[in-house]
Enzyme design. Structure first.
Site, PDB file in Angstrom:
ATOM      1  N   ASP A  28       0.409  -8.908   1.411  1.00 15.57           N
ATOM      2  CA  ASP A  28      -0.659  -8.017   0.938  1.00 15.57           C
ATOM      3  C   ASP A  28      -1.600  -8.811   0.040  1.00 15.57           C
ATOM      4  O   ASP A  28      -1.182  -9.713  -0.668  1.00 15.57           O
ATOM      5  CB  ASP A  28      -0.035  -6.855   0.143  1.00 15.57           C
ATOM      6  N   ASN A  29      -2.882  -8.443   0.078  1.00 17.73           N
ATOM      7  CA  ASN A  29      -3.846  -9.094  -0.835  1.00 17.73           C
ATOM      8  C   ASN A  29      -4.142  -8.200  -2.045  1.00 17.73           C
ATOM      9  O   ASN A  29      -5.014  -8.528  -2.840  1.00 17.73           O
ATOM     10  CB  ASN A  29      -5.150  -9.451  -0.100  1.00 17.73           C
ATOM     11  N   TYR A  46     -14.677   0.838   9.931  1.00 19.41           N
ATOM     12  CA  TYR A  46     -13.252   1.199  10.029  1.00 19.41           C
ATOM     13  C   TYR A  46     -12.915   1.604  11.461  1.00 19.41           C
ATOM     14  O   TYR A  46     -12.007   1.046  12.086  1.00 19.41           O
ATOM     15  CB  TYR A  46     -12.966   2.336   9.050  1.00 19.41           C
ATOM     16  N   TYR A  71       2.345 -17.974   8.811  1.00 14.64           N
ATOM     17  CA  TYR A  71       3.415 -18.320   9.733  1.00 14.64           C
ATOM     18  C   TYR A  71       4.776 -18.009   9.132  1.00 14.64           C
ATOM     19  O   TYR A  71       5.046 -18.374   7.990  1.00 14.64           O
ATOM     20  CB  TYR A  71       3.354 -19.813  10.112  1.00 14.64           C
ATOM     21  N   THR A  87      -2.236  11.168   6.566  1.00  9.93           N
ATOM     22  CA  THR A  87      -0.901  11.101   5.983  1.00  9.93           C
ATOM     23  C   THR A  87      -1.013  11.083   4.462  1.00  9.93           C
ATOM     24  O   THR A  87      -1.930  10.475   3.922  1.00  9.93           O
ATOM     25  CB  THR A  87      -0.188   9.836   6.514  1.00  9.93           C
ATOM     26  N   LYS A 100       2.975 -13.810  19.238  1.00  9.10           N
ATOM     27  CA  LYS A 100       3.055 -14.575  20.487  1.00  9.10           C
ATOM     28  C   LYS A 100       3.902 -15.838  20.282  1.00  9.10           C
ATOM     29  O   LYS A 100       4.794 -16.138  21.072  1.00  9.10           O
ATOM     30  CB  LYS A 100       1.624 -14.941  20.911  1.00  9.10           C
ATOM     31  N   GLY A 112       0.831  -1.210   0.000  1.00  7.42           N
ATOM     32  CA  GLY A 112       0.000   0.000   0.000  1.00  7.42           C
ATOM     33  C   GLY A 112       0.860   1.252   0.000  1.00  7.42           C
ATOM     34  O   GLY A 112       2.097   1.189  -0.088  1.00  7.42           O
ATOM     35  N   VAL A 143      -4.715 -11.043   5.547  1.00  8.70           N
ATOM     36  CA  VAL A 143      -4.473 -11.113   7.000  1.00  8.70           C
ATOM     37  C   VAL A 143      -5.604 -11.785   7.757  1.00  8.70           C
ATOM     38  O   VAL A 143      -5.437 -12.130   8.929  1.00  8.70           O
ATOM     39  CB  VAL A 143      -4.224  -9.746   7.675  1.00  8.70           C
TER      40      VAL A 143
HETATM   41  P1  NAD Z   1      -3.519   1.656   1.610  1.00  2.16           P
HETATM   42  O1  NAD Z   1      -4.897   1.288   1.259  1.00  2.16           O
HETATM   43  O2  NAD Z   1      -2.638   2.209   0.543  1.00  2.16           O
HETATM   44  O3  NAD Z   1      -2.767   0.405   2.247  1.00  2.16           O
HETATM   45  C1  NAD Z   1      -3.403  -0.678   2.862  1.00  2.16           C
HETATM   46  C2  NAD Z   1      -2.788  -1.963   2.327  1.00  2.16           C
HETATM   47  O4  NAD Z   1      -3.399  -3.082   2.994  1.00  2.16           O
HETATM   48  C3  NAD Z   1      -3.047  -2.152   0.827  1.00  2.16           C
HETATM   49  O5  NAD Z   1      -1.853  -2.544   0.194  1.00  2.16           O
HETATM   50  C4  NAD Z   1      -4.092  -3.259   0.777  1.00  2.16           C
HETATM   51  O6  NAD Z   1      -4.052  -4.017  -0.410  1.00  2.16           O
HETATM   52  C5  NAD Z   1      -3.737  -4.052   2.024  1.00  2.16           C
HETATM   53  N1  NAD Z   1      -4.854  -4.845   2.551  1.00  2.16           N
HETATM   54  C6  NAD Z   1      -6.135  -4.432   2.779  1.00  2.16           C
HETATM   55  N2  NAD Z   1      -6.864  -5.444   3.285  1.00  2.16           N
HETATM   56  C7  NAD Z   1      -6.020  -6.507   3.399  1.00  2.16           C
HETATM   57  C8  NAD Z   1      -6.181  -7.839   3.849  1.00  2.16           C
HETATM   58  N3  NAD Z   1      -7.358  -8.303   4.292  1.00  2.16           N
HETATM   59  N4  NAD Z   1      -5.105  -8.678   3.815  1.00  2.16           N
HETATM   60  C9  NAD Z   1      -3.902  -8.242   3.338  1.00  2.16           C
HETATM   61  N5  NAD Z   1      -3.697  -6.993   2.896  1.00  2.16           N
HETATM   62  C10 NAD Z   1      -4.742  -6.126   2.928  1.00  2.16           C
HETATM   63  O7  NAD Z   1      -3.612   2.671   2.828  1.00  2.16           O
HETATM   64  P2  NAD Z   1      -2.483   3.420   3.660  1.00  2.16           P
HETATM   65  O8  NAD Z   1      -2.840   4.837   3.678  1.00  2.16           O
HETATM   66  O9  NAD Z   1      -1.132   3.005   3.212  1.00  2.16           O
HETATM   67  O10 NAD Z   1      -2.767   2.858   5.128  1.00  2.16           O
HETATM   68  C11 NAD Z   1      -1.938   1.873   5.755  1.00  2.16           C
HETATM   69  C12 NAD Z   1      -2.404   1.673   7.187  1.00  2.16           C
HETATM   70  O11 NAD Z   1      -2.299   2.896   7.905  1.00  2.16           O
HETATM   71  C13 NAD Z   1      -3.857   1.217   7.305  1.00  2.16           C
HETATM   72  O12 NAD Z   1      -3.952   0.266   8.333  1.00  2.16           O
HETATM   73  C14 NAD Z   1      -4.590   2.486   7.692  1.00  2.16           C
HETATM   74  O13 NAD Z   1      -5.741   2.213   8.448  1.00  2.16           O
HETATM   75  C15 NAD Z   1      -3.541   3.203   8.521  1.00  2.16           C
HETATM   76  N6  NAD Z   1      -3.787   4.665   8.519  1.00  2.16           N
HETATM   77  C16 NAD Z   1      -3.529   5.427   7.424  1.00  2.16           C
HETATM   78  C17 NAD Z   1      -3.796   6.791   7.459  1.00  2.16           C
HETATM   79  C18 NAD Z   1      -3.520   7.690   6.286  1.00  2.16           C
HETATM   80  O14 NAD Z   1      -3.791   8.880   6.383  1.00  2.16           O
HETATM   81  N7  NAD Z   1      -2.974   7.241   5.193  1.00  2.16           N
HETATM   82  C19 NAD Z   1      -4.338   7.379   8.620  1.00  2.16           C
HETATM   83  C20 NAD Z   1      -4.603   6.557   9.703  1.00  2.16           C
HETATM   84  C21 NAD Z   1      -4.305   5.200   9.659  1.00  2.16           C
END
Ligand code: NAD
Ligand code: UDP
Length: 312
Positions: free
Chosen positions: A32-33, A144, A63, A174, A104, A11, A58
């Site tokens: 990643d999916n 969420y 493992y 971000t 764990k 991501g 996820v």
């Molecule tokens: P993003 O969507 O670019 O990245 C999320 C990644 O998780 C993607 O690559 C997606 O394919 C992967 N993903 C989603 N569901 C999945 C699953 N079930 N199994 C495996 N992979 C999975 O978003 P991001 O902005 O890079 O966010 C990354 C993390 O940071 C997230 O957990 C998000 O909640 C957290 N976050 C981001 C922000 C922001 O402003 N960007 C703010 C608060 C929290």
């Protein structure tokens, strides 16, 4: 050399984190999916001898012998997390159970990418970590917000019950290169609209605020947090405390791109937080004086450059 698992590593934020961890001489497993992530984000890492990509979800157990885990897997933008809300909450909750179970078993340190959304539409401003939040449990953002809140609970319980070494980071808005151009988030939307001279979509009257953090500052905060001793578990806010209205952001992006885009008003989405700004005193104290280094204009200019390069 440490072996580090990054879930959600393909991501936006995850790809920057994988890159930084590799540059520091670690071995990285990226899981990643590809729901919202993309191979394009990590294609430059695929030939690295210490980088391994695993296409997996996820919500399924995984493992591997690892020393550290960063748990980022979860769609982050409202249109993506609302696309399949049941899957979103499963990703946060079952994902947390799976990665905590792994931590764990292999005694890894584990960091949770939590969010300022745990504060909901906050009634205390700015938001310190002690604030419990103001979250609608049954609204469009709940899959969420409540998923992330439950993940925090699971992290604390695995720590208290099983002595898992946890770290919780609450990320505030971000932005930066490799944001998904169509994920509907305000920075990517406005830049793409401005570069195409299309109308800039202001939801509501644009007086709602956010505090925007450049991705490199977040990654620095993550690495410092993971490096703290086991007594430091958080949660800690990581964000840029300089607050802007959405209207100010639109005007900045129009000026910086030289765009002729007009501003148009659209309805404010339900439960859209009115204001958001982190208190970062804890982060600065615990993480060796950490504070954001990249202010909005500089970060936007790098992000605009990125969106120009992918457009051409
Ligand atoms: P993003 O969507 O670019 O990245 C999320 C990644 O998780 C993607 O690559 C997606 O394919 C992967 N993903 C989603 N569901 C999945 C699953 N079930 N199994 C495996 N992979 C999975 O978003 P991001 O902005 O890079 O966010 C990354 C993390 O940071 C997230 O957990 C998000 O909640 C957290 N976050 C981001 C922000 C922001 O402003 N960007 C703010 C608060 C929290
Ligand atoms: N927003 C907007 N126009 C857009 C996209 C978003 O005015 O095209 C607003 C949105 O209503 C919110 C703010 O910008 O008030 C930040 O939205 P984003 O989805 O980026 O993040 P979040 O609401 O999750 O903080």
């Amino acid at each position: 050399m440490k072996r580090i698992l990054v879930t959600g590593g393909a991501g936006f934020i995850g790809s920057h984190l994988c890159e930084r961890l590799l540059n520091e001489g670690n071995e990285v497993i990226c899981l990643d999916n590809y729901f919202t992530g993309s191979k394009k984000n990590i294609v430059h890492l695929l030939d690295h001898p210490y980088f391994e990509m695993v296409r997996s979800d996820v919500t399924m157990p995984f493992y591997a012998e690892v020393d550290e885990i960063y748990n980022l897997a979860c769609p982050a933008s409202p249109i993506h997390y609302q696309y399949n809300p049941i899957k979103t909450i499963k990703t946060s909750v079952m994902g947390a159970i799976n990665v905590l179970g792994l931590a764990k078993r292999v005694k890894a340190k584990i960091l949770q990418a939590s969010t300022s959304e745990v504060y909901g539409d906050p009634q205390i401003h700015p938001q310190p970590e002690e604030y419990w939040g103001h979250v609608n449990p049954i609204g469009p953002r709940s899959c969420y917000d409540e998923g992330k809140r439950c993940a925090e609970t699971l992290f604390m319980d695995y720590h208290n019950q099983n002595k898992v070494r946890i770290k919780i980071v609450r990320i505030f808005n971000t932005y930066g290169p490799r944001m998904h151009p169509h994920d509907g988030r305000v920075v990517s939307n406005f830049i793409v609209q401005a570069l195409n001279n299309e109308p800039i979509t202001i939801y509501g009257n644009g007086s709602q605020t956010r505090s925007f953090q450049y991705v490199d500052d977040l990654v620095e905060g993550f690495i410092r947090m993971m490096g703290t001793d086991d007594t430091v578990i958080g949660p800690i806010n990581i964000g840029n405390p300089v607050e802007f209205t959405i209207l100010q952001l639109a005007e900045m992006i129009i000026n910086m791109t030289g765009s002729s885009s007009p501003l148009i008003n659209m309805p404010l989405p339900k439960d859209d937080p009115i204001q958001r700004r982190p208190v970062i005193d804890k982060a600065s104290a615990i993480l060796g004086g950490w504070k954001p280094q990249v202010q909005l204009e500089e970060g936007l200019s790098k992000t605009i450059e990125y969106f120009r390069s992918v457009k051409e």
